[in-house]
Write an enzyme that holds these catalytic residues in place. Structure first.
Site, mmCIF file in Angstrom:
data_model
loop_
_atom_site.group_PDB
_atom_site.id
_atom_site.type_symbol
_atom_site.label_atom_id
_atom_site.label_comp_id
_atom_site.label_asym_id
_atom_site.label_seq_id
_atom_site.Cartn_x
_atom_site.Cartn_y
_atom_site.Cartn_z
ATOM 1 N N HIS A 9 0.827 -1.213 0.000
ATOM 2 C CA HIS A 9 0.000 0.000 0.000
ATOM 3 C C HIS A 9 0.862 1.265 0.000
ATOM 4 C CE1 HIS A 9 0.993 0.799 4.220
ATOM 5 N NE2 HIS A 9 0.858 -0.504 4.413
ATOM 6 N N GLN A 13 -0.792 7.153 7.163
ATOM 7 C CA GLN A 13 -0.546 8.244 8.104
ATOM 8 C C GLN A 13 0.420 7.807 9.202
ATOM 9 O OE1 GLN A 13 -1.622 11.330 7.353
ATOM 10 N NE2 GLN A 13 -0.277 11.957 9.005
ATOM 11 N N ARG A 60 -5.927 0.955 4.079
ATOM 12 C CA ARG A 60 -4.764 1.476 3.358
ATOM 13 C C ARG A 60 -4.434 0.608 2.141
ATOM 14 N NH1 ARG A 60 -3.235 -0.544 8.376
ATOM 15 N NH2 ARG A 60 -1.407 -1.914 8.527
ATOM 16 N N GLU A 87 -1.549 -6.982 7.382
ATOM 17 C CA GLU A 87 -0.214 -6.777 7.928
ATOM 18 C C GLU A 87 -0.005 -7.718 9.110
ATOM 19 O OE1 GLU A 87 2.768 -6.369 7.936
ATOM 20 O OE2 GLU A 87 3.154 -4.227 7.809
ATOM 21 N N LYS A 98 8.264 4.127 16.473
ATOM 22 C CA LYS A 98 9.361 3.166 16.347
ATOM 23 C C LYS A 98 10.667 3.699 16.927
ATOM 24 C CE LYS A 98 7.298 1.068 12.247
ATOM 25 N NZ LYS A 98 7.395 0.876 10.790
ATOM 26 N N ARG A 114 10.886 -6.226 14.775
ATOM 27 C CA ARG A 114 10.429 -5.824 13.440
ATOM 28 C C ARG A 114 10.769 -6.845 12.366
ATOM 29 N NH1 ARG A 114 12.732 -1.215 10.960
ATOM 30 N NH2 ARG A 114 10.902 -1.180 9.620
ATOM 31 N N ARG A 115 11.939 -7.452 12.453
ATOM 32 C CA ARG A 115 12.445 -8.173 11.292
ATOM 33 C C ARG A 115 12.800 -9.642 11.527
ATOM 34 N NH1 ARG A 115 10.118 -5.223 8.711
ATOM 35 N NH2 ARG A 115 10.824 -3.605 7.284
#
Length: 247
Positions: A9, A13, A60, A87, A98, A114-115
């Site tokens: 997407h 915001q 989104r 998501e 973050k 996060r990863r």
């Protein structure tokens, strides 16, 4: 040869505010709307045509898809929405900035949240207003299906059955498909398609609003994949995504 287009997407915001979003239903920013429009125009200019489209149930992704199809004069094609394309659920981190979270917990911990492939963030309590059980769009899901948090491994586990049972058969049947989803749900699919290891997936960053094209053989194995558009702009966008969780 078959083609599949994946599109994260446009900027939301909360992307703009550098906040963990997950399943919170945040709309596109003005920049995100322009990214979606540009993606649609680029796909049209490059001669792409679609027979059907898939999106998550978050606005989104839906608005990005609407905008792309509008630009391409394809608003009439069938669109299927599924929570399985949502998501990754960021648990108790949803809504937090973050950078501030990295200052509090350290860059390394936030990078893991996060990863990493198999480490989820702290979970939401079941009575938290942000828990998906409070949202009627998920009313048909069982308690076992509703996440209070997810790692990428969990996202893969919910996305891939939908890929195999619903999307892949359409591509095998010759349908030209676009999937508009999210950074981590698309990372889950790319991990599977490209057979990326659990360790190497940490380094994969998918930017907003830039079409990713897969050319697939008859068994849906990738022949090659590439992003459309300016490659220097792509590199900058990927680097920006990588930096989001740093103090």
């Amino acid at each position: 040869m078959k083609k599949l287009v994946l599109l994260r997407h446009g900027e939301s915001q909360w992307n703009r505010e550098n906040r963990f979003t997950g399943w919170v239903d945040i709309d596109l920013s003005e920049k995100g709307r322009e990214e979606a429009k540009a993606a649609g125009q680029l796909l049209k200019d490059e001669g792409f045509v679609f027979d059907m489209a898939y999106a998550s149930v978050l606005k989104r992704a839906i608005r990005t898809l609407w905008t792309v199809l509008d630009q391409m004069d394809l608003m009439w094609i069938p669109v299927t929405k599924s929570w399985r394309l949502n998501e990754r659920h960021y648990g108790a981190l949803q809504g937090l900035n973050k950078t501030e979270t990295a200052q509090r917990h350290g860059d390394e911990q936030v990078l893991i949240w996060r990863r990493s492939y198999d480490t989820p963030p702290p979970a939401l309590d079941a009575d938290d207003e942000r828990h998906p059980s409070k949202d009627r769009r998920y009313a048909a899901l069982t308690p076992e299906e509703l996440p209070a948090t997810e790692c990428l491994k969990d996202t893969v586990a919910r996305f891939l059955p939908y890929w195999h049972e619903t999307i892949a058969p359409q591509i095998m049947d010759g349908k030209r498909v676009i999937i508009t989803a999210h950074g981590n749900s698309l990372r889950a699919l790319v991990k599977y398609l490209d057979n990326i290891s659990d360790e190497d997936i940490v380094g994969l960053n998918i930017p907003t609003g830039i079409p990713l094209v897969y050319e697939l053989d008859d068994d849906l194995k990738p022949i090659r994949s590439y992003y459309l558009g300016d490659q220097e702009e792509l590199k900058k966008a990927q680097e920006a995504v990588a930096k989001q969780g740093k103090a």
